[in-house]
Design a protein around this motif. Structure first.
Motif, mmCIF file in Angstrom:
data_model
loop_
_atom_site.group_PDB
_atom_site.id
_atom_site.type_symbol
_atom_site.label_atom_id
_atom_site.label_comp_id
_atom_site.label_asym_id
_atom_site.label_seq_id
_atom_site.Cartn_x
_atom_site.Cartn_y
_atom_site.Cartn_z
ATOM 1 N N ILE A 52 0.842 -1.205 0.000
ATOM 2 C CA ILE A 52 0.000 0.000 0.000
ATOM 3 C C ILE A 52 0.870 1.246 0.000
ATOM 4 C CG2 ILE A 52 -1.628 1.357 1.376
ATOM 5 C CD1 ILE A 52 -2.817 -1.343 2.313
ATOM 6 N N LEU A 53 1.919 1.243 0.814
ATOM 7 C CA LEU A 53 2.821 2.393 0.875
ATOM 8 C C LEU A 53 3.495 2.626 -0.476
ATOM 9 C CD1 LEU A 53 4.299 4.575 2.505
ATOM 10 C CD2 LEU A 53 5.970 2.836 3.133
ATOM 11 N N GLU A 54 3.946 1.568 -1.114
ATOM 12 C CA GLU A 54 4.601 1.713 -2.414
ATOM 13 C C GLU A 54 3.613 2.246 -3.454
ATOM 14 O OE1 GLU A 54 7.594 1.917 -5.089
ATOM 15 O OE2 GLU A 54 7.742 1.549 -2.947
ATOM 16 N N ASP A 55 2.380 1.748 -3.449
ATOM 17 C CA ASP A 55 1.357 2.263 -4.383
ATOM 18 C C ASP A 55 1.103 3.743 -4.145
ATOM 19 O OD1 ASP A 55 1.103 -0.253 -5.461
ATOM 20 O OD2 ASP A 55 -0.753 -0.722 -4.382
ATOM 21 N N ASP A 56 0.973 4.124 -2.891
ATOM 22 C CA ASP A 56 0.747 5.533 -2.554
ATOM 23 C C ASP A 56 1.931 6.397 -2.972
ATOM 24 O OD1 ASP A 56 -1.693 4.849 -1.508
ATOM 25 O OD2 ASP A 56 -1.066 4.995 0.590
ATOM 26 N N ARG A 57 3.136 5.879 -2.769
ATOM 27 C CA ARG A 57 4.340 6.624 -3.147
ATOM 28 C C ARG A 57 4.381 6.842 -4.655
ATOM 29 N NH1 ARG A 57 8.434 3.694 -0.660
ATOM 30 N NH2 ARG A 57 8.173 5.013 1.153
ATOM 31 N N LEU A 58 4.056 5.808 -5.430
ATOM 32 C CA LEU A 58 4.045 5.945 -6.888
ATOM 33 C C LEU A 58 2.976 6.929 -7.347
ATOM 34 C CD1 LEU A 58 4.557 2.230 -7.956
ATOM 35 C CD2 LEU A 58 6.186 4.128 -8.199
ATOM 36 N N VAL A 63 1.569 12.435 -9.441
ATOM 37 C CA VAL A 63 0.878 13.719 -9.292
ATOM 38 C C VAL A 63 1.880 14.855 -9.275
ATOM 39 C CG1 VAL A 63 -0.481 15.123 -7.693
ATOM 40 C CG2 VAL A 63 -1.137 12.757 -8.143
ATOM 41 N N ARG A 64 2.996 14.656 -8.595
ATOM 42 C CA ARG A 64 4.002 15.699 -8.474
ATOM 43 C C ARG A 64 4.767 15.918 -9.770
ATOM 44 N NH1 ARG A 64 4.503 19.337 -4.775
ATOM 45 N NH2 ARG A 64 6.741 19.122 -4.722
ATOM 46 N N GLN A 65 4.915 14.869 -10.591
ATOM 47 C CA GLN A 65 5.692 14.975 -11.814
ATOM 48 C C GLN A 65 4.918 14.347 -12.964
ATOM 49 O OE1 GLN A 65 9.230 12.898 -10.684
ATOM 50 N NE2 GLN A 65 10.020 14.590 -9.470
#
Length: 69
Positions: A52-58, A63-65
């Motif tokens: 879940i953390l990796e999905d959120d990070r991606l 969104v940022r780039q």
């Protein structure tokens, strides 16, 4: 650009949730043979949270780039 509203500091201290949850799921000495099962369940939960953390990070990076998509 998005506007965010800053919240006023709360008068109550923020509680740590993880130690409470760990204490609730930790096996007791009376459980005996359930230690291994409990540890395996906790390892599966950690792996699920890592995914879940990796999905959120991606998602955050996209969104940022957006030009890198």
């Amino acid at each position: 650009p998005r506007r965010t509203v800053r919240r006023a500091p709360t008068s109550q201290p923020v509680r740590e949730v993880a130690p409470v949850a760990a204490a609730r799921t930790a096996p007791t000495p009376a459980a005996g043979g359930d230690w291994e099962r409990s540890l395996a369940e906790r390892e599966r939960e950690l792996e699920r949270l890592r995914r879940i953390l990796e999905d959120d990070r991606l998602r955050y990076q996209q969104v940022r780039q957006p030009q890198l998509q």
